[in-house]
Design a protein around this motif. Structure first.
Motif, PDB file in Angstrom:
ATOM      1  N   ARG A  57       4.739 -25.571  24.613  1.00  0.00           N
ATOM      2  CA  ARG A  57       4.591 -24.103  24.652  1.00  0.00           C
ATOM      3  C   ARG A  57       3.304 -23.726  23.926  1.00  0.00           C
ATOM      4  O   ARG A  57       3.049 -24.225  22.825  1.00  0.00           O
ATOM      5  CB  ARG A  57       5.774 -23.402  23.963  1.00  0.00           C
ATOM      6  N   GLU A 108       2.173 -21.737  21.824  1.00  0.00           N
ATOM      7  CA  GLU A 108       2.432 -20.778  20.745  1.00  0.00           C
ATOM      8  C   GLU A 108       1.361 -20.920  19.675  1.00  0.00           C
ATOM      9  O   GLU A 108       0.637 -21.905  19.633  1.00  0.00           O
ATOM     10  CB  GLU A 108       3.785 -21.072  20.101  1.00  0.00           C
ATOM     11  N   GLY A 149       6.812 -25.697  11.575  1.00  0.00           N
ATOM     12  CA  GLY A 149       8.027 -25.616  12.399  1.00  0.00           C
ATOM     13  C   GLY A 149       7.798 -24.974  13.758  1.00  0.00           C
ATOM     14  O   GLY A 149       8.740 -24.753  14.510  1.00  0.00           O
ATOM     15  N   ARG A 150       6.541 -24.626  14.063  1.00  0.00           N
ATOM     16  CA  ARG A 150       6.244 -24.080  15.393  1.00  0.00           C
ATOM     17  C   ARG A 150       5.059 -24.834  15.973  1.00  0.00           C
ATOM     18  O   ARG A 150       3.944 -24.753  15.473  1.00  0.00           O
ATOM     19  CB  ARG A 150       5.955 -22.589  15.310  1.00  0.00           C
ATOM     20  N   GLN A 158      12.743 -31.964  21.761  1.00  0.00           N
ATOM     21  CA  GLN A 158      14.120 -31.460  21.731  1.00  0.00           C
ATOM     22  C   GLN A 158      15.112 -32.546  22.097  1.00  0.00           C
ATOM     23  O   GLN A 158      14.798 -33.470  22.852  1.00  0.00           O
ATOM     24  CB  GLN A 158      14.290 -30.309  22.728  1.00  0.00           C
ATOM     25  N   ARG A 214      18.977 -14.397  22.687  1.00  0.00           N
ATOM     26  CA  ARG A 214      18.197 -15.583  23.024  1.00  0.00           C
ATOM     27  C   ARG A 214      17.077 -15.222  24.001  1.00  0.00           C
ATOM     28  O   ARG A 214      17.169 -14.269  24.757  1.00  0.00           O
ATOM     29  CB  ARG A 214      19.058 -16.713  23.590  1.00  0.00           C
ATOM     30  N   ALA A 222      15.633 -21.619  12.908  1.00  0.00           N
ATOM     31  CA  ALA A 222      16.552 -21.940  14.012  1.00  0.00           C
ATOM     32  C   ALA A 222      16.441 -23.418  14.351  1.00  0.00           C
ATOM     33  O   ALA A 222      15.383 -23.897  14.757  1.00  0.00           O
ATOM     34  CB  ALA A 222      16.226 -21.090  15.235  1.00  0.00           C
ATOM     35  N   LEU A 223      17.540 -24.138  14.147  1.00  0.00           N
ATOM     36  CA  LEU A 223      17.542 -25.568  14.468  1.00  0.00           C
ATOM     37  C   LEU A 223      17.823 -25.785  15.943  1.00  0.00           C
ATOM     38  O   LEU A 223      17.349 -26.745  16.546  1.00  0.00           O
ATOM     39  CB  LEU A 223      18.653 -26.279  13.689  1.00  0.00           C
ATOM     40  N   GLY A 233      19.400 -23.782  19.811  1.00  0.00           N
ATOM     41  CA  GLY A 233      19.857 -22.604  20.520  1.00  0.00           C
ATOM     42  C   GLY A 233      20.500 -23.036  21.816  1.00  0.00           C
ATOM     43  O   GLY A 233      20.184 -24.100  22.354  1.00  0.00           O
ATOM     44  N   ALA A 285      19.816 -26.875  22.934  1.00  0.00           N
ATOM     45  CA  ALA A 285      18.691 -27.753  22.603  1.00  0.00           C
ATOM     46  C   ALA A 285      18.419 -27.650  21.116  1.00  0.00           C
ATOM     47  O   ALA A 285      18.366 -26.549  20.556  1.00  0.00           O
ATOM     48  CB  ALA A 285      17.464 -27.341  23.401  1.00  0.00           C
ATOM     49  N   LEU A 286      18.296 -28.820  20.498  1.00  0.00           N
ATOM     50  CA  LEU A 286      17.965 -28.892  19.066  1.00  0.00           C
ATOM     51  C   LEU A 286      16.497 -29.271  18.945  1.00  0.00           C
ATOM     52  O   LEU A 286      16.023 -30.160  19.677  1.00  0.00           O
ATOM     53  CB  LEU A 286      18.767 -30.006  18.402  1.00  0.00           C
ATOM     54  N   GLY A 287      15.786 -28.632  18.027  1.00  0.00           N
ATOM     55  CA  GLY A 287      14.382 -28.999  17.798  1.00  0.00           C
ATOM     56  C   GLY A 287      14.325 -30.187  16.839  1.00  0.00           C
ATOM     57  O   GLY A 287      14.796 -30.086  15.709  1.00  0.00           O
ATOM     58  N   ARG A 306      12.289 -29.699  13.558  1.00  0.00           N
ATOM     59  CA  ARG A 306      12.991 -28.863  12.566  1.00  0.00           C
ATOM     60  C   ARG A 306      14.185 -29.596  11.969  1.00  0.00           C
ATOM     61  O   ARG A 306      14.477 -29.437  10.790  1.00  0.00           O
ATOM     62  CB  ARG A 306      13.423 -27.544  13.210  1.00  0.00           C
TER      63      ARG A 306
HETATM   64  P1  AMP Z   1      14.641 -22.301  22.190  1.00  0.00           P
HETATM   65  O1  AMP Z   1      15.025 -22.675  23.562  1.00  0.00           O
HETATM   66  O2  AMP Z   1      13.294 -21.641  22.110  1.00  0.00           O
HETATM   67  O3  AMP Z   1      15.672 -21.568  21.423  1.00  0.00           O
HETATM   68  O4  AMP Z   1      14.466 -23.688  21.422  1.00  0.00           O
HETATM   69  C1  AMP Z   1      15.550 -24.435  20.946  1.00  0.00           C
HETATM   70  C2  AMP Z   1      15.126 -25.118  19.673  1.00  0.00           C
HETATM   71  O5  AMP Z   1      13.929 -25.863  19.885  1.00  0.00           O
HETATM   72  C3  AMP Z   1      14.757 -24.152  18.549  1.00  0.00           C
HETATM   73  O6  AMP Z   1      15.894 -23.771  17.840  1.00  0.00           O
HETATM   74  C4  AMP Z   1      13.829 -24.977  17.713  1.00  0.00           C
HETATM   75  O7  AMP Z   1      14.534 -25.857  16.870  1.00  0.00           O
HETATM   76  C5  AMP Z   1      13.096 -25.790  18.745  1.00  0.00           C
HETATM   77  N1  AMP Z   1      11.803 -25.170  19.093  1.00  0.00           N
HETATM   78  C6  AMP Z   1      11.571 -24.203  20.002  1.00  0.00           C
HETATM   79  N2  AMP Z   1      10.261 -23.896  20.042  1.00  0.00           N
HETATM   80  C7  AMP Z   1       9.648 -24.691  19.144  1.00  0.00           C
HETATM   81  C8  AMP Z   1       8.293 -24.869  18.724  1.00  0.00           C
HETATM   82  N3  AMP Z   1       7.286 -24.169  19.270  1.00  0.00           N
HETATM   83  N4  AMP Z   1       8.029 -25.780  17.767  1.00  0.00           N
HETATM   84  C9  AMP Z   1       9.022 -26.507  17.211  1.00  0.00           C
HETATM   85  N5  AMP Z   1      10.317 -26.392  17.572  1.00  0.00           N
HETATM   86  C10 AMP Z   1      10.631 -25.494  18.530  1.00  0.00           C
END
Ligand code: AMP
Length: 423
Positions: free
Chosen positions: A113, A115, A120-121, A127, A258, A282-283, A285, A306-308, A311
Motif C-alpha cells: 500500500r 501509505e 508500524g505503517r 499479513q 473498517r 491495530a494488530l 482486522g 488479517a493480522l499484520g 505489528r
Molecule cells: P487492514 O485490512 O487495513 O485492517 O489490515 C489488517 C492488519 O494489517 C492491520 O491491523 C495491521 O496490523 C496490518 N496493516 C495494515 N496496513 C499496514 C501497513 N501499511 N503497515 C503495516 N501493517 C499494516
C-alpha cells in the motif's frame, strides 16, 4: 552508505535472527488454524486491477490513494495486492465452489500500500490471514474470532482487546445511510475536506477518519446498528451470544466500520495496548463480507481476518536488526595443505548428523582460520591436514577452552555430541 543501497522507504530487509521470529509466527498459524480445518493457500502477489477495485470498493482509501497499479507490457492494468481477501476469493472461485460448500484457507505474505511510512505503517507489509468462504451464519463468525484469539494466546500476546461491531446487511444499509447522513450533514462545516466529500459519496467512510476534528464528531454519531433493521441486529446478537458461550471477551465498538466496502454483518479489530505499537495499535482486522468478482454477478460470502506481522512482532518486542547475519555455526572446518577436498567431504558428513558447519573455502593460514572460527562463534573447530587425512583422523579444537585432541574420524560424531550437547 550509498542511498541507492537503501531499501525503498516503507520497505525493509529482514535478517536472522528476526527471520526466525517470522517463521515462528507462520508455524504457529499453521498449527492453530489447522485445528479448525484451514489449509494454506498461496496466490500471486499481483492480480488484474479489477479484482481489487470491484471487491474492496471504489470509494475506499485503499483503492483511491494506496494501490500500486501499473500497466504491463501487454497493456493490462495490474495491481500489487493491497490485501489478501480479494485474491483468495478469486482463486477459490476459479477452482470452483459449489453452492453451500465451505472452503477454509489461510495465507501469509507481503501486501503493498502506498501509505506514508511511519512506525508500524509500511508500504510493503506482511499479513497472516484466514478466510472461511461459501456460507453465511453467525457461528462461523464467532468461531473465526475465537480462532484469532487462540492464535494470539498461542504466541503469548496478552494486552489485546477485541473490538466488535456490525456493518449490517446492504438492504438495510440504504436506509441507515440516510440516518448517518442526516447526523453528519448537521455538523458538516466542522468536518475535514475529505469527509465533506464522503458525506455525498460514501457516508460510512467518515467513521474511519483519523483527523482529530472529525474524531470528536464521530464519537457522537449514531451507533451503526441503531440505524439498521431486524436482520442485521439478530445476526449480531447471535454472534455475541456465541462469543459469550465460548468465553471470548470483547468490547462493543458501535461505530467501527473498517476501511473496506465488502464487509457486511460482523466487523472486528484486535488492538494492542502494548507501548511498542504507539498510534498504529491495530494488530488485526476482519469480518464478514460479500465479495464481487470480475465477470460474475454472484457475490461470494465469507468471513476472515488479517493480522499484520510487523505489528505482531513489535507487540512481541522483536526489534529489527538491519545487520547481515547467517545461521548459527557450530563447527568451523579448517584445512591445511592439500586436505581441502577431504575437509569438504568430512564437513558434509558432520552436517548429516544435524550439525551446522562452515567449511573454509579460501586458503588461509591456521592462525587466520582460527580467527575466522572465533568470528563465526563456532563452538568447535575441526582441523584436517595431509597427515590427518591420510590417517583418517581429525583434530578437534574446543574454541572456548582451547583444548585440542586428535581422534579417529570414526569417533567424531560421539565427540562432537559431547562438546555440543545432544545432536
Ligand atoms: P487492514 O485490512 O487495513 O485492517 O489490515 C489488517 C492488519 O494489517 C492491520 O491491523 C495491521 O496490523 C496490518 N496493516 C495494515 N496496513 C499496514 C501497513 N501499511 N503497515 C503495516 N501493517 C499494516
Amino acid at each position: 552508505m550509498a542511498k541507492t543501497l537503501e531499501p525503498i522507504p516503507g520497505t525493509s530487509d529482514l535478517w536472522e535472527p528476526e527471520v526466525s521470529q517470522w517463521v515462528r509466527l507462520e508455524n504457529a498459524a499453521r498449527e492453530v488454524f489447522s485445528l479448525y480445518g484451514y489449509g494454506e493457500i498461496r496466490t500471486p502477489v499481483f492480480e488484474r486491477t479489477e479484482v481489487f477495485v470491484g471487491s474492496i470498493g471504489e470509494e475506499t482509501e485503499v483503492v483511491q490513494k494506496e494501490m500500486y497499479t501499473f500497466e504491463d507490457r501487454g497493456g493490462r492494468s495490474l495491481t500489487l495486492r493491497p490485501e489478501g481477501t480479494a485474491g483468495v476469493l478469486r482463486a477459490i472461485a476459479y477452482s470452483g465452489l459449489q453452492q453451500g460448500e465451505e472452503k477454509r484457507v489461510f495465507y501469509t505474505g507481503p501486501m503493498f500500500r502506498g501509505e506514508r511510512p511511519a512506525a508500524g505503517r509500511r508500504r510493503q507489509f506482511h499479513q497472516i490471514g484466514v478466510e472461511a468462504v461459501g456460507r453465511s451464519n453467525p457461528y462461523m463468525d464467532a468461531e473465526c474470532i475465537a480462532m484469532a484469539m487462540r492464535y494470539l494466546d498461542e504466541l503469548g500476546l496478552d494486552n489485546v482487546r477485541l473490538l466488535l461491531n456490525s456493518r449490517g446487511v446492504p438492504e438495510e444499509r440504504i436506509q441507515a445511510s440516510e440516518g448517518m447522513r442526516a447526523y453528519f450533514s448537521k455538523v458538516s462545516d466542522a468536518l475535514c475536506e475529505d469527509c465533506q466529500n464522503r458525506l455525498q459519496r460514501n457516508v460510512w467512510r467518515i467513521l474511519d477518519c483519523k483527523q482529530e476534528g472529525c474524531q470528536e464528531i464521530i464519537e457522537n454519531a449514531p451507533a451503526v446498528l441503531s440505524l439498521m433493521g431486524k436482520e442485521s441486529n439478530e445476526f449480531f446478537d447471535e454472534v455475541v451470544s456465541q462469543l459469550d458461550t465460548m468465553g471470548v471477551k470483547y468490547e462493543l465498538a458501535p461505530r467501527l466500520v473498517r476501511g473496506l466496502d465488502y464487509y457486511e454483518h460482523t466487523v472486528f479489530e484486535l488492538v494492542s495496548d502494548s507501548e511498542q505499537l504507539g498510534a498504529q495499535n491495530a494488530l488485526a482486522g476482519g469480518g464478514r463480507y460479500q465479495v464481487s468478482l470480475p465477470g460474475s454477478s454472484k457475490k461470494v460470502p465469507g468471513v476472515g481476518f488479517a493480522l499484520g506481522m510487523e505489528r505482531l512482532l513489535m507487540a512481541l518486542g522483536v526489534t529489527e536488526q538491519p545487520k547481515a547475519s547467517m545461521a548459527d555455526i557450530q563447527v568451523y572446518m579448517a584445512s591445511l595443505g592439500n586436505a581441502k577436498q577431504a575437509a569438504f567431504s568430512l564437513a558434509e558428513k558432520v552436517r548429516s548428523w544435524g550439525i551446522h558447519v562452515f567449511a573454509e573455502n579460501e586458503n588461509k593460514s591456521m592462525k587466520a582460520q582460527m580467527r575466522a572460527a572465533n568470528k563465526f562463534g563456532a563452538t568447535a573447530a575441526l582441523i584436517l591436514g595431509d597427515d590427518e587425512s591420510a590417517n583418517n583422523t581429525v583434530i578437534c579444537k574446543h574454541m572456548e577452552t582451547g583444548e585440542q585432541v586428535e581422534l579417529p574420524q570414526a569417533d567424531l560424531q560421539g565427540h562432537l555430541q559431547q562438546i555440543l550437547g545432544a545432536c
